[in-house]
Scaffold this motif. Structure first.
Motif, PDB file in Angstrom:
ATOM      1  N   VAL A   1      36.755  72.016  45.940  1.00 31.80           N
ATOM      2  CA  VAL A   1      36.413  70.715  45.370  1.00 31.80           C
ATOM      3  C   VAL A   1      34.987  70.391  45.805  1.00 31.80           C
ATOM      4  CG1 VAL A   1      36.923  68.251  45.345  1.00 31.80           C
ATOM      5  CG2 VAL A   1      38.792  69.905  45.334  1.00 31.80           C
ATOM      6  N   ASP A   2      34.111  70.217  44.810  1.00 28.74           N
ATOM      7  CA  ASP A   2      32.679  70.015  45.030  1.00 28.74           C
ATOM      8  C   ASP A   2      32.354  68.518  45.113  1.00 28.74           C
ATOM      9  OD1 ASP A   2      30.048  70.740  45.323  1.00 28.74           O
ATOM     10  OD2 ASP A   2      29.767  71.436  43.265  1.00 28.74           O
ATOM     11  N   ASP A   3      31.261  68.197  45.804  1.00 27.55           N
ATOM     12  CA  ASP A   3      30.778  66.812  45.902  1.00 27.55           C
ATOM     13  C   ASP A   3      31.867  65.878  46.393  1.00 27.55           C
ATOM     14  OD1 ASP A   3      28.638  68.039  44.711  1.00 27.55           O
ATOM     15  OD2 ASP A   3      28.859  67.063  42.770  1.00 27.55           O
ATOM     16  N   PHE A   4      32.706  66.350  47.307  1.00 28.43           N
ATOM     17  CA  PHE A   4      33.832  65.527  47.746  1.00 28.43           C
ATOM     18  C   PHE A   4      33.344  64.225  48.388  1.00 28.43           C
ATOM     19  CE2 PHE A   4      36.879  64.012  50.908  1.00 28.43           C
ATOM     20  CZ  PHE A   4      37.928  63.726  50.046  1.00 28.43           C
TER      21      PHE A   4
ATOM     22  N   ALA B   1      30.066  71.661  54.589  1.00 26.64           N
ATOM     23  CA  ALA B   1      29.183  70.494  54.465  1.00 26.64           C
ATOM     24  C   ALA B   1      27.954  70.901  53.667  1.00 26.64           C
ATOM     25  CB  ALA B   1      28.782  69.975  55.831  1.00 26.64           C
ATOM     26  N   GLU B   2      27.615  70.118  52.636  1.00 23.35           N
ATOM     27  CA  GLU B   2      26.456  70.408  51.789  1.00 23.35           C
ATOM     28  C   GLU B   2      25.223  69.654  52.290  1.00 23.35           C
ATOM     29  OE1 GLU B   2      28.542  69.268  47.716  1.00 23.35           O
ATOM     30  OE2 GLU B   2      27.164  70.952  47.489  1.00 23.35           O
ATOM     31  N   GLY B   3      24.061  70.154  51.944  1.00 25.79           N
ATOM     32  CA  GLY B   3      22.811  69.427  52.175  1.00 25.79           C
ATOM     33  C   GLY B   3      22.379  69.307  53.625  1.00 25.79           C
TER      34      GLY B   3
HETATM   35 MG    MG Z   1      27.963  69.927  45.540  1.00 25.29          MG
END
Ligand code: MG
Ligand code: C2E
Ligand code: MG
Ligand code: MG
Length: 288
Positions: free
Chosen positions: A184-187, A241-243
């Motif tokens: 699941v992206d951008d959670f 964790a993104e970014g």
């Molecule tokens: Mg994303």
């Protein structure tokens, strides 16, 4: 045109967001020919596993595949601009299939060139999720390329899953029988809860970068991240964790037992030959 690029602030989904603006018409014409004119490329952004691996089925090397479009006159056009248009026009279906085939072929080639197995995540649009023949397309690509399904992860935003939850659940269940992974992206930016999402057969949670940006000085995001990671682990999900842009953010995420990180600190999305070099360096580092 309408600003579609996400800022570093948490931007929550609204049903009334503009989809296509007037000056996108020229873009649409160009987009129609981009595939046959070979204007697309796949870039790979590395991810790093933190500490002890929670799941032995996840290889040490992993990356997210991100599409890049270079138009001969207009130059680089960001996916934030053209993906919504590709979705609106249905062009995302052939483009998405191209990305999947290109990525699986590349990852298999790297293995044949002697690199250790690399797990790769490919973004999937809600439009693709609504295509009844999606499982067949993916099965065919896996068969053609000979890539192990455990090395392929499909990323879907929570918004895409929530659009038609019943249909999404059926589709994901069918896809899961092939042995691939679902993320699941951008959670955190949609309006679903983790307990609700858990009804879907998901393996990985990718926490949106709006919770990670400025983490070190944002006490609220520290609390939110701690809780998200703890709850995800209780539900047996793998957390990325993104970014991640600073060493300080990385250190905090390590403290919070986050499983894996992705962001400019580790590496920008890179062309396939640069990612190959990056993997070679990582493999040597891990061996020494
Ligand atoms: Mg994303
Ligand atoms: P996403 O799937 O959430 O991808 C992560 C985005 O964050 C990428 O932007 C990546 O370059 C950027 N990013 C990574 N690390 C950092 C960081 O440390 N700081 C900041 N500020 N940004 C970082 P990109 O490549 O422009 O893609 C934007 C969005 O476009 C993606 O978000 C995804 O939703 C969509 N997209 C990209 N490639 C594809 C694709 O092949 N298919 C589909 N359906 N959508 C795609
Ligand atoms: Mg993604
Ligand atoms: Mg995104």
């Amino acid at each position: 045109g309408a600003k579609r690029q996400k800022s570093h602030y948490c931007q929550f989904y609204r049903a009334d967001m503009p989809v296509v603006s007037g000056d996108d018409l020229q873009l649409e014409t160009n987009l129609r020919y981009a595939l046959e004119r070979h204007e697309f490329d796949v870039y790979y952004q590395p991810q790093r596993v933190l500490g002890r691996q929670r799941s032995s089925s996840v290889p040490a090397l992993s990356a997210e595949a991100l599409i890049r479009w270079t138009h001969p006159q207009q130059g680089f056009i960001s996916p934030g601009r053209f993906i919504p248009l590709a979705e609106e026009t249905g062009l995302i279906v052939p483009i998405g299939e191209w990305i999947l085939r290109q990525t699986c072929t590349q990852v298999k080639t790297w293995q044949q060139q002697g690199l250790p197995p690399i797990k790769v995540s490919v973004n999937l649009s809600s439009v693709q999720l609504n295509q009844p023949h999606l499982p067949q397309t993916i099965a065919q690509i896996l068969q053609e390329t000979g890539l192990s399904p455990q090395l392929l992860e499909l990323e879907l935003t929570e918004t895409a899953l929530m659009q038609d939850a019943t249909a999404a659940l059926a589709m994901l269940s069918e896809l899961k029988t092939q042995g691939l992974r679902i993320a699941v992206d951008d959670f955190g930016t949609g309006y679903s809860s983790l307990s609700y999402l858990k009804q879907f057969p998901i393996d990985t949670l990718k926490i949106d970068r709006c919770f990670v940006n400025g983490l070190t000085t944002d006490a609220k995001n520290q609390v939110i991240l701690t809780a998200m990671i703890e709850m995800a682990h209780a539900l047996d999900l793998y957390v990325v964790a993104e970014g991640v842009e600073t060493e300080a953010e990385l250190a905090l995420l390590q403290d919070y037992q986050c499983d894996s990180v992705q962001g400019y600190l580790l590496g920008q999305p890179m062309a396939s030959k640069d990612f190959y070099t990056w993997c070679q360096a990582m493999t040597l580092e891990q061996a020494s």
